[in-house]
Design a protein around this motif. Structure first.
Motif, PDB file in Angstrom:
ATOM      1  N   ASN A   1       0.803  -1.220   0.000  1.00  0.00           N
ATOM      2  CA  ASN A   1       0.000   0.000   0.000  1.00  0.00           C
ATOM      3  C   ASN A   1       0.837   1.272   0.000  1.00  0.00           C
ATOM      4  O   ASN A   1       0.281   2.374  -0.044  1.00  0.00           O
ATOM      5  CB  ASN A   1      -0.934   0.030   1.207  1.00  0.00           C
ATOM      6  N   TYR A   2       2.140   1.125   0.054  1.00  0.00           N
ATOM      7  CA  TYR A   2       3.029   2.282   0.128  1.00  0.00           C
ATOM      8  C   TYR A   2       3.592   2.658  -1.239  1.00  0.00           C
ATOM      9  O   TYR A   2       3.914   1.775  -2.043  1.00  0.00           O
ATOM     10  CB  TYR A   2       4.200   2.006   1.064  1.00  0.00           C
ATOM     11  N   ILE A   3       3.720   3.951  -1.452  1.00  0.00           N
ATOM     12  CA  ILE A   3       4.555   4.440  -2.546  1.00  0.00           C
ATOM     13  C   ILE A   3       6.000   4.296  -2.079  1.00  0.00           C
ATOM     14  O   ILE A   3       6.358   4.745  -0.987  1.00  0.00           O
ATOM     15  CB  ILE A   3       4.266   5.911  -2.884  1.00  0.00           C
ATOM     16  N   MET A   4       6.816   3.665  -2.909  1.00  0.00           N
ATOM     17  CA  MET A   4       8.222   3.471  -2.569  1.00  0.00           C
ATOM     18  C   MET A   4       9.075   4.350  -3.484  1.00  0.00           C
ATOM     19  O   MET A   4       8.835   4.432  -4.694  1.00  0.00           O
ATOM     20  CB  MET A   4       8.624   2.013  -2.730  1.00  0.00           C
ATOM     21  N   GLY A   5      10.073   4.974  -2.900  1.00  0.00           N
ATOM     22  CA  GLY A   5      10.915   5.863  -3.684  1.00  0.00           C
ATOM     23  C   GLY A   5      12.374   5.719  -3.330  1.00  0.00           C
ATOM     24  O   GLY A   5      12.731   5.304  -2.229  1.00  0.00           O
ATOM     25  N   TRP A   6      13.200   6.044  -4.304  1.00  0.00           N
ATOM     26  CA  TRP A   6      14.642   6.162  -4.096  1.00  0.00           C
ATOM     27  C   TRP A   6      15.014   7.633  -4.264  1.00  0.00           C
ATOM     28  O   TRP A   6      14.599   8.281  -5.236  1.00  0.00           O
ATOM     29  CB  TRP A   6      15.410   5.318  -5.108  1.00  0.00           C
ATOM     30  N   TYR A   7      15.778   8.126  -3.304  1.00  0.00           N
ATOM     31  CA  TYR A   7      16.274   9.489  -3.312  1.00  0.00           C
ATOM     32  C   TYR A   7      17.792   9.435  -3.229  1.00  0.00           C
ATOM     33  O   TYR A   7      18.358   8.414  -2.824  1.00  0.00           O
ATOM     34  CB  TYR A   7      15.722  10.262  -2.111  1.00  0.00           C
ATOM     35  N   ARG A   8      18.433  10.534  -3.583  1.00  0.00           N
ATOM     36  CA  ARG A   8      19.881  10.579  -3.434  1.00  0.00           C
ATOM     37  C   ARG A   8      20.321  11.964  -3.008  1.00  0.00           C
ATOM     38  O   ARG A   8      19.669  12.968  -3.300  1.00  0.00           O
ATOM     39  CB  ARG A   8      20.593  10.174  -4.723  1.00  0.00           C
ATOM     40  N   GLN A   9      21.446  11.964  -2.316  1.00  0.00           N
ATOM     41  CA  GLN A   9      22.009  13.218  -1.840  1.00  0.00           C
ATOM     42  C   GLN A   9      23.513  13.191  -2.056  1.00  0.00           C
ATOM     43  O   GLN A   9      24.220  12.390  -1.442  1.00  0.00           O
ATOM     44  CB  GLN A   9      21.677  13.449  -0.366  1.00  0.00           C
ATOM     45  N   ALA A  10      23.968  14.077  -2.926  1.00  0.00           N
ATOM     46  CA  ALA A  10      25.399  14.224  -3.170  1.00  0.00           C
ATOM     47  C   ALA A  10      25.972  15.199  -2.151  1.00  0.00           C
ATOM     48  O   ALA A  10      25.241  16.016  -1.585  1.00  0.00           O
ATOM     49  CB  ALA A  10      25.626  14.725  -4.592  1.00  0.00           C
ATOM     50  N   PRO A  11      27.276  15.145  -1.912  1.00  0.00           N
ATOM     51  CA  PRO A  11      27.886  16.054  -0.947  1.00  0.00           C
ATOM     52  C   PRO A  11      27.595  17.514  -1.268  1.00  0.00           C
ATOM     53  O   PRO A  11      27.767  17.963  -2.403  1.00  0.00           O
ATOM     54  CB  PRO A  11      29.385  15.745  -1.089  1.00  0.00           C
ATOM     55  N   GLY A  12      27.109  18.230  -0.271  1.00  0.00           N
ATOM     56  CA  GLY A  12      26.845  19.648  -0.438  1.00  0.00           C
ATOM     57  C   GLY A  12      25.579  19.980  -1.200  1.00  0.00           C
ATOM     58  O   GLY A  12      25.320  21.151  -1.501  1.00  0.00           O
ATOM     59  N   LYS A  13      24.787  18.966  -1.507  1.00  0.00           N
ATOM     60  CA  LYS A  13      23.550  19.188  -2.274  1.00  0.00           C
ATOM     61  C   LYS A  13      22.345  18.700  -1.502  1.00  0.00           C
ATOM     62  O   LYS A  13      22.463  17.968  -0.539  1.00  0.00           O
ATOM     63  CB  LYS A  13      23.640  18.498  -3.630  1.00  0.00           C
TER      64      LYS A  13
END
Length: 115
Positions: A31-43
């Motif tokens: 029942n969940y929306i699943m997502g992938w996120y990313r974070q680069a250094p300083g962003k």
């Protein structure tokens, strides 16, 4: 207690591939929306890809044609297959589960694309 645990990150050469996994200890995973996120250094942290309970997917333009998100509801797991990796894909990748106002995050897995 709900946990999202990412795995599969590492060091890969430009042009290489990796598959990330996110195992969720949450009831009614489907029942969940699943997502992938990313974070680069300083962003800031940005969404990379998402998949709805019905299987509809969404990607940011920079990964279209290279990344594929999928889910296995029987295993409570979401995947991110990454191909043709570029140096600009280097980041910590996070998994997110959301349903209405409820959201959960994993602690992230580091992907480094470098020769």
């Amino acid at each position: 207690q709900v946990q999202l645990v990412e795995s599969g990150g590492g060091l890969v050469q430009p042009g290489g591939s990796l598959r990330l996994s996110c195992a969720a200890s949450v009831s009614s995973f489907g029942n969940y929306i699943m997502g992938w996120y990313r974070q680069a250094p300083g962003k800031q942290r940005d969404m990379v890809a998402a998949i709805t309970p019905g299987g509809t997917t969404n990607y940011i333009d920079s990964v279209k044609g290279r990344f594929t998100i999928s889910r296995d509801n029987a295993k409570n797991t979401v995947y991110l297959q990454m191909t043709s990796l570029k140096s600009e894909d280097t980041a910590v990748y996070y998994c997110r589960a959301s349903r209405g106002l409820i959201e959960y995050w994993g602690k992230g897995t580091l992907v480094t694309v470098s020769s």
